[in-house]
Design a protein around this motif. Sequence first.
Motif, PDB file in Angstrom:
ATOM      1  N   ILE A  87       0.849  -1.185   0.000  1.00  0.00           N
ATOM      2  CA  ILE A  87       0.000   0.000   0.000  1.00  0.00           C
ATOM      3  C   ILE A  87       0.883   1.232   0.000  1.00  0.00           C
ATOM      4  CG2 ILE A  87      -0.260   0.127   2.509  1.00  0.00           C
ATOM      5  CD1 ILE A  87      -3.219   0.904   1.938  1.00  0.00           C
ATOM      6  N   ARG A  88       0.456   2.244  -0.720  1.00  0.00           N
ATOM      7  CA  ARG A  88       1.141   3.533  -0.780  1.00  0.00           C
ATOM      8  C   ARG A  88       0.134   4.613  -0.436  1.00  0.00           C
ATOM      9  NH1 ARG A  88       5.728   3.182  -4.650  1.00  0.00           N
ATOM     10  NH2 ARG A  88       6.591   1.172  -4.097  1.00  0.00           N
ATOM     11  N   ARG A  89       0.602   5.657   0.265  1.00  0.00           N
ATOM     12  CA  ARG A  89      -0.273   6.753   0.678  1.00  0.00           C
ATOM     13  C   ARG A  89       0.341   8.074   0.272  1.00  0.00           C
ATOM     14  NH1 ARG A  89      -2.538   6.335   6.405  1.00  0.00           N
ATOM     15  NH2 ARG A  89      -4.230   5.075   5.724  1.00  0.00           N
ATOM     16  N   LEU A  90      -0.501   8.993  -0.184  1.00  0.00           N
ATOM     17  CA  LEU A  90      -0.086  10.348  -0.521  1.00  0.00           C
ATOM     18  C   LEU A  90      -1.044  11.318   0.141  1.00  0.00           C
ATOM     19  CD1 LEU A  90       1.657  12.351  -2.188  1.00  0.00           C
ATOM     20  CD2 LEU A  90      -0.037  12.061  -4.046  1.00  0.00           C
ATOM     21  N   ARG A  91      -0.530  12.097   1.087  1.00  0.00           N
ATOM     22  CA  ARG A  91      -1.351  13.122   1.746  1.00  0.00           C
ATOM     23  C   ARG A  91      -1.538  14.280   0.784  1.00  0.00           C
ATOM     24  NH1 ARG A  91      -4.249  13.094   5.813  1.00  0.00           N
ATOM     25  NH2 ARG A  91      -3.536  15.063   6.593  1.00  0.00           N
ATOM     26  N   LEU A  92      -2.771  14.749   0.642  1.00  0.00           N
ATOM     27  CA  LEU A  92      -3.087  15.802  -0.308  1.00  0.00           C
ATOM     28  C   LEU A  92      -3.733  17.015   0.330  1.00  0.00           C
ATOM     29  CD1 LEU A  92      -4.425  13.448  -3.112  1.00  0.00           C
ATOM     30  CD2 LEU A  92      -2.328  14.816  -3.218  1.00  0.00           C
ATOM     31  N   VAL A  93      -3.945  17.004   1.638  1.00  0.00           N
ATOM     32  CA  VAL A  93      -4.606  18.114   2.318  1.00  0.00           C
ATOM     33  C   VAL A  93      -3.800  19.389   2.100  1.00  0.00           C
ATOM     34  CG1 VAL A  93      -5.330  19.042   4.553  1.00  0.00           C
ATOM     35  CG2 VAL A  93      -5.593  16.606   4.060  1.00  0.00           C
TER      36      VAL A  93
END
Length: 179
Positions: free
Chosen positions: A39-45
Amino acid sequence: MSTTHPYPAGEHGGDDAALEAAGPGGAVRSDGAEAVRQIRRLRLVGTSGAVSRSREFARAALHDWGWLPAATDEARAAAEDALLVVSELVTNACLHANGPDELRLGCGPKVLRVEVSDRGSGLPAPDLARRAGRPGGHGMFIVQRLCLDWGVAREAGPQDGSGAPRKTVWAELAAPTAP
């Protein structure tokens, strides 16, 4: 094709808790099938250029997972479909939910799962009134046509102390078959 289902984010293996519970081999779905291994996560807030950032993030993940460079036309089409779905889900969050909070990608041997979290109250749906040749209204129709399944999961309470509920729009695409 598919209709939306109210699966929680990660019901099909997309959340960290499921990955941790399954151990290093990957997440296991409730039906016993392996769903995702990585799994990969990218914060975009609060970021600008969320769509282009998300596509580049997804492109890098697909490269690391062996989807790119594509060895066959089928594999190339699968990677392009995945990038298009990422673009459509993030664009919808930008247009209809005050921007995305996070993009999550989960990869397994048979499926790629894309999840976009936001704080919007609306529910995405394919626009049945869309008209060919006119802009707008095609995003979720495209997602529905390209994916094995898609849906929306709502989280009831505040997740970060802001008081704003969250939802996650998820979609699953078939992995290309090995040549």
